[in-house]
Design a protein around this motif. Structure first.
Motif, short mmCIF file in Angstrom:
data_model
loop_
_atom_site.label_atom_id
_atom_site.label_comp_id
_atom_site.label_asym_id
_atom_site.label_seq_id
_atom_site.Cartn_x
_atom_site.Cartn_y
_atom_site.Cartn_z
N ILE A 114 0.85 -1.19 0.00
CA ILE A 114 0.00 0.00 0.00
C ILE A 114 0.89 1.23 0.00
CG2 ILE A 114 -1.76 1.29 1.27
CD1 ILE A 114 -2.72 -1.39 0.16
N PHE A 115 0.62 2.16 -0.90
CA PHE A 115 1.39 3.40 -0.97
C PHE A 115 0.51 4.53 -0.45
CE2 PHE A 115 3.20 7.19 -2.89
CZ PHE A 115 4.56 6.99 -2.74
N SER A 116 0.78 5.02 0.74
CA SER A 116 0.08 6.06 1.48
C SER A 116 -1.06 5.46 2.31
CB SER A 116 -0.44 7.20 0.59
OG SER A 116 -1.71 6.91 0.06
N SER A 117 -1.26 6.02 3.46
CA SER A 117 -2.21 5.46 4.43
C SER A 117 -3.63 5.39 3.91
CB SER A 117 -2.18 6.27 5.73
OG SER A 117 -2.53 7.63 5.48
N ALA A 118 -4.03 6.33 3.06
CA ALA A 118 -5.42 6.40 2.59
C ALA A 118 -5.84 5.14 1.84
CB ALA A 118 -5.62 7.62 1.69
N MET A 119 -4.88 4.45 1.21
CA MET A 119 -5.22 3.28 0.40
C MET A 119 -5.33 2.01 1.23
SD MET A 119 -5.53 4.87 -2.37
CE MET A 119 -5.80 3.57 -3.58
N ALA A 120 -4.97 2.07 2.49
CA ALA A 120 -5.07 0.88 3.35
C ALA A 120 -6.52 0.46 3.57
CB ALA A 120 -4.38 1.14 4.68
N GLN A 121 -7.47 1.38 3.41
CA GLN A 121 -8.87 1.06 3.63
C GLN A 121 -9.39 0.00 2.65
OE1 GLN A 121 -11.59 4.41 2.58
NE2 GLN A 121 -9.78 5.38 1.67
N TYR A 122 -8.68 -0.21 1.55
CA TYR A 122 -9.14 -1.17 0.54
C TYR A 122 -8.70 -2.61 0.84
CZ TYR A 122 -10.44 2.89 -2.20
OH TYR A 122 -11.02 4.06 -2.62
N THR A 123 -7.79 -2.78 1.77
CA THR A 123 -7.31 -4.14 2.07
C THR A 123 -7.39 -4.44 3.56
OG1 THR A 123 -5.01 -3.34 2.23
CG2 THR A 123 -5.76 -4.13 0.08
N ASP A 124 -8.32 -3.77 4.25
CA ASP A 124 -8.41 -3.97 5.70
C ASP A 124 -8.86 -5.37 6.08
OD1 ASP A 124 -10.95 -3.59 4.71
OD2 ASP A 124 -11.36 -1.79 5.86
N CYS A 125 -9.46 -6.12 5.14
CA CYS A 125 -9.92 -7.48 5.45
C CYS A 125 -8.99 -8.56 4.90
CB CYS A 125 -11.33 -7.69 4.88
SG CYS A 125 -12.57 -6.64 5.66
N ALA A 126 -7.94 -8.17 4.23
CA ALA A 126 -7.03 -9.15 3.62
C ALA A 126 -5.98 -9.60 4.62
CB ALA A 126 -6.38 -8.55 2.38
N CYS A 127 -6.44 -10.14 5.72
CA CYS A 127 -5.54 -10.46 6.84
C CYS A 127 -4.62 -11.63 6.54
CB CYS A 127 -6.36 -10.75 8.09
SG CYS A 127 -7.43 -9.38 8.58
N ASP A 128 -4.97 -12.48 5.57
CA ASP A 128 -4.14 -13.64 5.26
C ASP A 128 -2.95 -13.29 4.39
OD1 ASP A 128 -5.86 -15.24 6.69
OD2 ASP A 128 -7.06 -15.78 4.93
N CYS A 129 -2.95 -12.11 3.82
CA CYS A 129 -1.85 -11.68 2.96
C CYS A 129 -0.74 -11.04 3.79
CB CYS A 129 -2.35 -10.67 1.93
SG CYS A 129 -3.54 -11.32 0.76
N HIS A 130 0.46 -11.08 3.22
CA HIS A 130 1.57 -10.37 3.84
C HIS A 130 1.48 -8.92 3.38
CE1 HIS A 130 5.30 -9.90 5.94
NE2 HIS A 130 5.93 -9.49 4.86
N ARG A 131 1.20 -8.01 4.30
CA ARG A 131 0.87 -6.63 3.94
C ARG A 131 1.91 -5.64 4.47
NH1 ARG A 131 -5.18 -6.00 6.13
NH2 ARG A 131 -4.13 -6.85 7.98
N ILE A 132 2.35 -4.80 3.57
CA ILE A 132 3.24 -3.69 3.91
C ILE A 132 2.57 -2.40 3.48
CG2 ILE A 132 5.48 -2.59 3.48
CD1 ILE A 132 6.59 -5.38 2.86
N VAL A 133 2.61 -1.39 4.33
CA VAL A 133 2.10 -0.09 3.94
C VAL A 133 3.25 0.91 3.99
CG1 VAL A 133 1.34 0.44 6.31
CG2 VAL A 133 0.41 1.74 4.38
N ASP A 134 3.48 1.58 2.87
CA ASP A 134 4.49 2.62 2.80
C ASP A 134 3.82 3.95 3.09
OD1 ASP A 134 6.85 3.97 2.40
OD2 ASP A 134 6.72 3.96 0.21
N PHE A 135 3.90 4.39 4.33
CA PHE A 135 3.32 5.68 4.70
C PHE A 135 4.07 6.82 4.02
CE2 PHE A 135 1.53 4.15 9.03
CZ PHE A 135 0.33 3.83 8.44
#
Length: 407
Positions: A114-135
């Motif tokens: 995820i690039f920027s915090s605003a886009m994290a709302q689209y993957t809030d339920c994808a808990c099984d994935c390995h997720r990185i957010v670049d704030f």
């Protein structure tokens, strides 16, 4: 077969002509060499639609959503009475949400960036994935700075956004495997604000395309022949840049020009606001608007200036000027996150008088051809290489159990 990766950005990562696009583009370019990339992004500038095919070339699949800034601003203001950050409403789109859900269901995607915090709302339920957010930056602190610089009622709106966005940033950081920032200093600030997620907070520096931003080309001189030019580059509809050039043109440059009459100040960047355009009425000040290539303006300037009073993260304009071997004078705010030796690789001025004194001294001592510019380029070559810096992203994704910390 390469692993599939979902990459979401709040703005199309092309062309790399402004801060966030430079980082998001190089991320996309790097990721495309290692993963099958599924890109979801917004386009908020009609002129950027012509780049869709170029961006698609990096992707397995891509979704481009039109974002009307005015409509998005009105939509976000409707949430003022809620406890939701305006940023989330600004960047919410049902079509993009449906596309993301579809990709996660149909594709074997187990990595998300995820690039920027605003886009994290689209993957809030994808808990099984390995997720990185670049704030990238601590956006909530940027809004805090805005609140301190503006009068009421803007100050109230900005302070509200700072508080609610920080709460959301902390929530995202708790739920994702890692959060990354553009510099060690930016990551350090977030660790102070959210110590509970310090163990998953890290950074990777921006880079510079040193083959593109090089002093070794023969650039045509865009300036009058006898001019000694101070240049500022950047997107001129961005408030911190507007504030910086307004302050410099009105409070600093007149004293410099009085001492050195041939000195001129060029403001080079797209979409100048009315406030910026009006600065061209001042003696010796030129506002160019968009230019095809900023390198000639940097190459033939006597010095590059970055007098920002509000800033977060790393200023690419500073790194680009350093890469071109320029003498650069920056405010402490513009210096944040950049590793460079003051007085040897660049110069720092903390207030208007220091800018005036330092620029006049440098000009009169004829230090414009000194080894400071060479040292500046060497610093960029050593510490701001995109390929080397982006290997940290691979390290984070390789750590699927989320226990490895990149320092």
């Amino acid at each position: 077969m390469q692993a599939a990766l979902l990459y979401l950005t709040h703005r199309i990562p092309y062309p790399p002509n402004k801060g966030d696009k430079i980082r998001s583009y190089h991320l996309l370019k790097y990721l495309s060499k290692h993963y099958r990339v599924y890109l979801g992004t917004f386009i908020d500038d009609e002129r950027d639609w012509k780049y869709v095919e170029e961006v698609k070339a990096f992707c397995e699949d891509a979704c481009f959503i039109k974002l009307n800034p005015f409509a998005a601003r009105i939509r976000s203001l409707t949430t003022l009475l809620s406890t939701k950050p305006l940023t989330l409403s600004y960047y919410y789109n049902a079509q993009l949400r449906a596309w993301v859900d579809q990709q996660l269901k149909r594709k074997s995607i187990n990595r998300i960036l995820i690039f920027s915090s605003a886009m994290a709302q689209y993957t809030d339920c994808a808990c099984d994935c390995h997720r990185i957010v670049d704030f990238v930056d601590v956006d909530s602190d940027k809004w805090r700075q805005y609140a301190e610089a503006k009068a009421w009622p803007q100050s109230w709106v900005y302070r509200r956004e700072a508080e609610l966005l920080l709460a959301y940033e902390k929530q995202v950081a708790r739920n994702y495997d890692y959060v990354t920032f553009v510099s060690e200093k930016e990551a350090g600030l977030f660790k102070q604000l959210a110590p509970e997620v310090a163990d998953k907070t890290c950074f990777f520096n921006n880079g510079v395309d040193v083959e593109y931003f090089t002093p070794h080309f023969d650039y045509a001189n865009p300036y009058p022949g006898d001019a000694a030019v101070l240049v500022f580059t950047g997107a001129m509809d961005y408030w911190p840049n507007i504030d910086a050039v307004s302050w410099f043109a009105q409070a600093i440059f007149p004293a410099i020009r009085a001492e050195i009459p041939r000195m001129q100040f060029y403001i080079v960047g797209a979409r100048p606001s009315r406030e910026v355009t009006a600065l061209a009425q001042l003696p010796g000040v030129t506002v160019t608007g968009a230019v095809k290539d900023i390198r000639p303006y940097i190459a033939h300037a006597a010095m590059a200036v970055a007098p920002l009073r509000v800033a977060r993260g790393i200023q690419n304009k500073v790194l680009e000027a350093m890469a071109m071997g320029k003498i650069v004078i920056v405010s402490p705010q513009a210096m944040e996150g950049i590793y460079a030796v003051p007085e040897s690789e660049l110069f720092i001025a903390s207030d208007a008088n220091q800018f005036i004194d330092k620029i006049i001294l440098l000009a009169k001592e004829n230090r414009l051809t000194s080894n400071v510019g060479q040292a500046a380029r060497l610093r960029v070559l050593q510490d701001y290489n995109w390929t080397e810096n982006l290997t940290r992203v691979d390290s984070l994704f390789a750590d699927n159990v989320g226990k490895k910390q990149i320092k």
